[in-house]
Design a protein around this motif. Structure first.
Motif, PDB file in Angstrom:
ATOM      1  N   ALA A  20      51.942  11.653 -73.639  1.00  0.00           N
ATOM      2  CA  ALA A  20      51.208  12.652 -74.412  1.00  0.00           C
ATOM      3  C   ALA A  20      51.121  13.971 -73.654  1.00  0.00           C
ATOM      4  O   ALA A  20      51.297  15.053 -74.232  1.00  0.00           O
ATOM      5  N   ALA A  21      50.844  13.888 -72.360  1.00  0.00           N
ATOM      6  CA  ALA A  21      50.741  15.104 -71.547  1.00  0.00           C
ATOM      7  C   ALA A  21      52.075  15.834 -71.488  1.00  0.00           C
ATOM      8  O   ALA A  21      52.120  17.067 -71.612  1.00  0.00           O
ATOM      9  N   ALA A  22      53.169  15.100 -71.314  1.00  0.00           N
ATOM     10  CA  ALA A  22      54.491  15.736 -71.262  1.00  0.00           C
ATOM     11  C   ALA A  22      54.772  16.485 -72.552  1.00  0.00           C
ATOM     12  O   ALA A  22      55.250  17.637 -72.535  1.00  0.00           O
ATOM     13  N   GLU A  23      54.460  15.875 -73.679  1.00  0.00           N
ATOM     14  CA  GLU A  23      54.711  16.517 -74.970  1.00  0.00           C
ATOM     15  C   GLU A  23      53.849  17.765 -75.145  1.00  0.00           C
ATOM     16  O   GLU A  23      54.340  18.820 -75.566  1.00  0.00           O
ATOM     17  N   LEU A  24      52.562  17.662 -74.806  1.00  0.00           N
ATOM     18  CA  LEU A  24      51.656  18.796 -74.990  1.00  0.00           C
ATOM     19  C   LEU A  24      51.949  19.917 -73.997  1.00  0.00           C
ATOM     20  O   LEU A  24      51.927  21.098 -74.369  1.00  0.00           O
ATOM     21  N   HIS A  28      52.812  23.581 -75.344  1.00  0.00           N
ATOM     22  CA  HIS A  28      51.800  24.634 -75.242  1.00  0.00           C
ATOM     23  C   HIS A  28      51.660  25.227 -73.839  1.00  0.00           C
ATOM     24  O   HIS A  28      51.048  26.283 -73.692  1.00  0.00           O
ATOM     25  N   GLY A  29      52.179  24.554 -72.815  1.00  0.00           N
ATOM     26  CA  GLY A  29      51.979  25.000 -71.445  1.00  0.00           C
ATOM     27  C   GLY A  29      50.809  24.281 -70.804  1.00  0.00           C
ATOM     28  O   GLY A  29      49.790  23.996 -71.466  1.00  0.00           O
ATOM     29  N   TYR A  30      50.935  24.008 -69.533  1.00  0.00           N
ATOM     30  CA  TYR A  30      49.918  23.250 -68.789  1.00  0.00           C
ATOM     31  C   TYR A  30      48.539  23.885 -68.883  1.00  0.00           C
ATOM     32  O   TYR A  30      47.540  23.210 -69.123  1.00  0.00           O
ATOM     33  N   GLN A  31      48.476  25.191 -68.697  1.00  0.00           N
ATOM     34  CA  GLN A  31      47.183  25.871 -68.639  1.00  0.00           C
ATOM     35  C   GLN A  31      46.438  25.810 -69.967  1.00  0.00           C
ATOM     36  O   GLN A  31      45.202  25.834 -69.997  1.00  0.00           O
ATOM     37  N   SER A  34      44.010  20.789 -72.562  1.00  0.00           N
ATOM     38  CA  SER A  34      42.843  20.167 -71.929  1.00  0.00           C
ATOM     39  C   SER A  34      43.056  18.668 -71.792  1.00  0.00           C
ATOM     40  O   SER A  34      43.878  18.069 -72.502  1.00  0.00           O
ATOM     41  N   LEU A  35      42.304  18.061 -70.888  1.00  0.00           N
ATOM     42  CA  LEU A  35      42.372  16.609 -70.756  1.00  0.00           C
ATOM     43  C   LEU A  35      41.932  15.920 -72.036  1.00  0.00           C
ATOM     44  O   LEU A  35      42.448  14.863 -72.396  1.00  0.00           O
ATOM     45  N   GLN A  36      40.983  16.517 -72.722  1.00  0.00           N
ATOM     46  CA  GLN A  36      40.522  15.933 -73.984  1.00  0.00           C
ATOM     47  C   GLN A  36      41.663  15.876 -74.997  1.00  0.00           C
ATOM     48  O   GLN A  36      41.840  14.871 -75.685  1.00  0.00           O
ATOM     49  N   SER A  37      42.441  16.953 -75.082  1.00  0.00           N
ATOM     50  CA  SER A  37      43.552  16.958 -76.038  1.00  0.00           C
ATOM     51  C   SER A  37      44.632  15.958 -75.639  1.00  0.00           C
ATOM     52  O   SER A  37      45.271  15.346 -76.498  1.00  0.00           O
ATOM     53  N   LEU A 101      68.806  14.341 -72.255  1.00  0.00           N
ATOM     54  CA  LEU A 101      68.619  14.063 -73.673  1.00  0.00           C
ATOM     55  C   LEU A 101      67.321  13.297 -73.930  1.00  0.00           C
ATOM     56  O   LEU A 101      66.634  13.533 -74.920  1.00  0.00           O
ATOM     57  N   ALA A 102      66.996  12.377 -73.031  1.00  0.00           N
ATOM     58  CA  ALA A 102      65.819  11.520 -73.246  1.00  0.00           C
ATOM     59  C   ALA A 102      64.518  12.182 -72.802  1.00  0.00           C
ATOM     60  O   ALA A 102      63.452  11.897 -73.362  1.00  0.00           O
ATOM     61  N   ASP A 103      64.581  13.065 -71.801  1.00  0.00           N
ATOM     62  CA  ASP A 103      63.362  13.616 -71.199  1.00  0.00           C
ATOM     63  C   ASP A 103      63.355  15.139 -71.212  1.00  0.00           C
ATOM     64  O   ASP A 103      62.947  15.779 -70.243  1.00  0.00           O
ATOM     65  N   SER A 104      63.783  15.720 -72.320  1.00  0.00           N
ATOM     66  CA  SER A 104      63.845  17.177 -72.397  1.00  0.00           C
ATOM     67  C   SER A 104      62.467  17.822 -72.232  1.00  0.00           C
ATOM     68  O   SER A 104      62.348  18.926 -71.703  1.00  0.00           O
ATOM     69  N   ALA A 105      61.415  17.129 -72.668  1.00  0.00           N
ATOM     70  CA  ALA A 105      60.069  17.690 -72.509  1.00  0.00           C
ATOM     71  C   ALA A 105      59.735  17.899 -71.039  1.00  0.00           C
ATOM     72  O   ALA A 105      59.138  18.917 -70.665  1.00  0.00           O
ATOM     73  N   LEU A 106      60.130  16.961 -70.191  1.00  0.00           N
ATOM     74  CA  LEU A 106      59.835  17.089 -68.764  1.00  0.00           C
ATOM     75  C   LEU A 106      60.615  18.233 -68.131  1.00  0.00           C
ATOM     76  O   LEU A 106      60.118  18.890 -67.208  1.00  0.00           O
ATOM     77  N   ILE A 107      61.817  18.484 -68.626  1.00  0.00           N
ATOM     78  CA  ILE A 107      62.575  19.629 -68.118  1.00  0.00           C
ATOM     79  C   ILE A 107      61.838  20.916 -68.441  1.00  0.00           C
ATOM     80  O   ILE A 107      61.697  21.807 -67.598  1.00  0.00           O
ATOM     81  N   ARG A 108      61.334  21.026 -69.666  1.00  0.00           N
ATOM     82  CA  ARG A 108      60.609  22.236 -70.056  1.00  0.00           C
ATOM     83  C   ARG A 108      59.312  22.383 -69.267  1.00  0.00           C
ATOM     84  O   ARG A 108      58.943  23.486 -68.856  1.00  0.00           O
ATOM     85  N   VAL A 109      58.619  21.266 -69.026  1.00  0.00           N
ATOM     86  CA  VAL A 109      57.390  21.316 -68.226  1.00  0.00           C
ATOM     87  C   VAL A 109      57.701  21.784 -66.811  1.00  0.00           C
ATOM     88  O   VAL A 109      56.995  22.625 -66.245  1.00  0.00           O
TER      89      VAL A 109
END
Length: 202
Positions: A20-24, A28-31, A34-37, A101-109
């Motif tokens: 969930a954190a990787a996707e968010l 939206h960017g780390y900053q 929120s942990l709640q989201s 291909l599998a972890d593109s979200a982590l590349i963007r993070v």
């Protein structure tokens, strides 16, 4: 070992939080997250997230350090199995394409939020990444000893960057993962002067 049902459930909740954190973070960017989201996205109450992670910084650190460690393990395993051969280089390319291909979200993070890591963690991640790059460089150095070492480093960086770019380009095409993967592998092989794989003739 699989562990007890309770341990398995805990591990699954932890994985859901990280996913969930990787996707968010990617969206939206780390900053801005929120942990709640993160908890809401993972289907876990806000306080429940703290049973697994002390802070949002801990989540970011585990995401980026964890994927760097996974890449290094994979790269080392390929060289141990294949040696410094053309087959090893082709497998390194395929391995990294599958990751992109599998972890593109982590590349963007990583691209956007690496600077949000604490300094000590940034140093640790960078060191792991240097070791992963060295797996590529050593294969290239053995296969093409006439080139300067600096060239091998630059070429390995460039090809990894080329493959990672699919994290951004992938969403702009209607191509399947199989088609994108084939194109990336072919481009990487050309960039590294590897003869393309020949299809067996009947």
């Amino acid at each position: 070992m699989a562990g007890t049902p309770r341990e398995q459930a805990k591990s699954e909740r932890r994985r859901r939080i990280l996913d969930a954190a990787a996707e968010l973070f990617a969206r939206h960017g780390y900053q801005a997250v929120s942990l709640q989201s993160v908890g809401e996205q993972a289907g876990i109450s806000g306080p429940g997230v703290y049973r697994h992670f002390e802070s949002k910084q801990d989540i970011l650190a585990e995401l980026l350090q964890g994927i760097s460690e996974r890449l290094l393990r994979g790269g080392r395993a390929i060289r141990e199995r294949r040696g410094d051969t053309p087959e090893a280089l082709a497998e390194l390319i395929s391995f990294h394409v599958d990751f992109a291909l599998a972890d593109s979200a982590l590349i963007r993070v990583h691209e956007r939020d690496f600077g949000s890591l604490e300094q000590q963690t940034r140093r640790s991640v960078r060191e792991i990444q240097r070791q992963y790059l060295a797996e590529w460089r050593e294969v290239l150095r053995t296969l093409q000893p006439q080139r300067p070492l600096e060239d091998h480093t630059t070429r390995a960086y460039a090809v990894i960057g080329l493959i990672n770019s699919t994290a951004y380009a992938r969403t702009r095409t209607a191509s399947s993962d199989a088609q994108v993967g084939a194109v990336l592998k072919g481009m990487a092989q050309l960039a590294l002067d590897i003869p393309p794989e020949r299809k067996a003739t009947p």
